[in-house]
Scaffold this motif. Structure first.
Motif, short mmCIF file in Angstrom:
data_model
loop_
_atom_site.label_atom_id
_atom_site.label_comp_id
_atom_site.label_asym_id
_atom_site.label_seq_id
_atom_site.Cartn_x
_atom_site.Cartn_y
_atom_site.Cartn_z
N GLN A 191 -37.42 -37.46 19.10
CA GLN A 191 -38.19 -38.69 19.19
C GLN A 191 -39.29 -38.57 20.25
OE1 GLN A 191 -37.88 -41.81 17.46
NE2 GLN A 191 -39.81 -42.26 18.54
N VAL A 192 -40.49 -38.91 19.84
CA VAL A 192 -41.62 -39.01 20.77
C VAL A 192 -42.09 -40.46 20.76
CG1 VAL A 192 -44.00 -38.33 21.25
CG2 VAL A 192 -42.34 -36.63 20.45
N THR A 193 -42.12 -41.05 21.93
CA THR A 193 -42.59 -42.44 22.04
C THR A 193 -43.73 -42.49 23.04
OG1 THR A 193 -40.37 -43.27 21.57
CG2 THR A 193 -41.96 -44.82 22.52
N VAL A 194 -44.86 -43.00 22.59
CA VAL A 194 -46.03 -43.10 23.46
C VAL A 194 -46.26 -44.57 23.77
CG1 VAL A 194 -48.45 -42.52 23.76
CG2 VAL A 194 -46.99 -41.06 22.35
N SER A 195 -46.27 -44.89 25.05
CA SER A 195 -46.48 -46.28 25.46
C SER A 195 -47.86 -46.44 26.07
CB SER A 195 -45.41 -46.68 26.47
OG SER A 195 -45.55 -45.94 27.65
N ALA A 196 -48.33 -47.66 26.08
CA ALA A 196 -49.67 -47.95 26.61
C ALA A 196 -49.68 -47.87 28.13
CB ALA A 196 -50.10 -49.34 26.16
N PHE A 213 -43.73 -31.79 11.26
CA PHE A 213 -44.02 -33.04 10.56
C PHE A 213 -43.58 -34.19 11.45
CE2 PHE A 213 -44.98 -31.50 6.25
CZ PHE A 213 -44.58 -30.18 6.38
N ARG A 214 -44.05 -35.38 11.16
CA ARG A 214 -43.61 -36.54 11.94
C ARG A 214 -43.46 -37.74 11.01
NH1 ARG A 214 -49.08 -37.77 15.50
NH2 ARG A 214 -50.36 -38.62 13.80
N GLN A 215 -42.64 -38.66 11.48
CA GLN A 215 -42.43 -39.89 10.73
C GLN A 215 -42.40 -41.06 11.70
OE1 GLN A 215 -38.99 -39.91 8.15
NE2 GLN A 215 -39.87 -41.55 6.89
N ALA A 216 -43.37 -41.94 11.53
CA ALA A 216 -43.45 -43.15 12.34
C ALA A 216 -42.61 -44.24 11.68
CB ALA A 216 -44.90 -43.60 12.47
N LEU A 220 -50.96 -43.91 21.07
CA LEU A 220 -49.87 -44.76 20.60
C LEU A 220 -49.46 -44.39 19.17
CD1 LEU A 220 -51.03 -48.28 21.88
CD2 LEU A 220 -49.49 -46.66 22.98
N GLU A 221 -50.44 -44.01 18.37
CA GLU A 221 -50.18 -43.69 16.96
C GLU A 221 -49.41 -42.38 16.78
OE1 GLU A 221 -53.21 -46.59 17.47
OE2 GLU A 221 -53.14 -44.53 18.24
N ASP A 222 -49.22 -41.64 17.85
CA ASP A 222 -48.44 -40.39 17.77
C ASP A 222 -46.94 -40.65 17.87
OD1 ASP A 222 -50.99 -38.88 19.76
OD2 ASP A 222 -50.74 -38.71 17.59
N THR A 223 -46.56 -41.88 18.11
CA THR A 223 -45.15 -42.22 18.20
C THR A 223 -44.44 -41.94 16.89
OG1 THR A 223 -45.46 -43.90 19.91
CG2 THR A 223 -43.54 -44.15 18.50
N GLY A 224 -43.25 -41.33 16.99
CA GLY A 224 -42.48 -41.06 15.80
C GLY A 224 -41.42 -40.01 16.05
N VAL A 225 -40.67 -39.71 15.01
CA VAL A 225 -39.72 -38.60 15.07
C VAL A 225 -40.43 -37.36 14.56
CG1 VAL A 225 -37.51 -37.70 14.27
CG2 VAL A 225 -37.79 -40.17 14.68
N TYR A 226 -40.37 -36.31 15.35
CA TYR A 226 -41.03 -35.05 15.02
C TYR A 226 -39.99 -34.05 14.52
CZ TYR A 226 -45.47 -36.60 16.89
OH TYR A 226 -46.64 -37.27 17.09
N TYR A 227 -40.26 -33.51 13.36
CA TYR A 227 -39.37 -32.56 12.72
C TYR A 227 -40.03 -31.19 12.63
CZ TYR A 227 -37.11 -36.81 10.96
OH TYR A 227 -36.48 -38.02 10.84
N CYS A 228 -39.26 -30.15 12.87
CA CYS A 228 -39.77 -28.83 12.53
C CYS A 228 -39.10 -28.36 11.25
CB CYS A 228 -39.57 -27.83 13.66
SG CYS A 228 -37.91 -27.23 13.89
N ALA A 229 -39.77 -27.46 10.56
CA ALA A 229 -39.30 -26.98 9.27
C ALA A 229 -39.69 -25.52 9.11
CB ALA A 229 -39.89 -27.81 8.15
N ALA A 230 -38.90 -24.81 8.32
CA ALA A 230 -39.12 -23.39 8.08
C ALA A 230 -39.36 -23.15 6.59
CB ALA A 230 -37.92 -22.58 8.55
N ASP A 231 -40.33 -22.29 6.31
CA ASP A 231 -40.76 -22.05 4.93
C ASP A 231 -40.82 -20.54 4.68
OD1 ASP A 231 -43.95 -22.67 3.21
OD2 ASP A 231 -42.01 -21.97 2.48
N LEU A 232 -40.06 -20.08 3.69
CA LEU A 232 -40.09 -18.66 3.33
C LEU A 232 -41.36 -18.28 2.59
CD1 LEU A 232 -36.45 -17.78 2.19
CD2 LEU A 232 -37.81 -16.60 3.93
#
Length: 123
Positions: free
Chosen positions: A118-123, A37-40, A88-100
């Motif tokens: 953190q993933v930061t995409v610059s122009a 998941f990600r959060q911008a 640029l829109e891919d910038t954000g904090v990327y989280y991994c998660a586990a689901d039983l």
């Protein structure tokens, strides 16, 4: 106690590629479906990709389809998110998660979460 640790996030330029990794410890990795998941900034957390416990099925968000892929290596207890042609829109904090449970796009279905990378995409 399940722990998830993400790595691989950094500053890149638009058009670059990046691979994120997520290591699970504390339980048997192949018991879990894995999601990214990600959060911008200023936005809600959104689904990116998920993979079934055996790698036999995946879900990819429409916003990244054709650019991102998800994979896993059960022998190394690691899930991966390969990100190509970053925007640029891919910038954000990327989280991994586990689901039983079964493979899901819904954040509330996931049982365990990492702290993010953190993933930061610059122009």
């Amino acid at each position: 106690q399940v722990q998830l640790v993400e790595s691989g996030g950094r500053l890149v330029q638009a058009g670059d590629s990046l691979r994120l990794s997520c290591v699970l410890s504390g339980r048997t990795f192949d018991h879990y479906a894995m999601g990214w998941f990600r959060q911008a900034p200023g936005k809600e957390r959104e689904f990116v990709a998920a993979i079934r416990w055996d790698g036999g099925n995946t879900f990819i968000a429409d916003s990244v389809k054709g650019r991102f892929t998800i994979a896993r290596d059960n022998a190394k207890s690691t899930a991966f998110l390969q990100m190509n042609n970053l925007e640029l829109e891919d910038t954000g904090v990327y989280y991994c998660a586990a689901d039983l449970g079964p493979l899901s796009r819904l954040a509330e279905r996931y049982d365990y979460w990492g702290r993010g990378t953190q993933v930061t995409v610059s122009a």
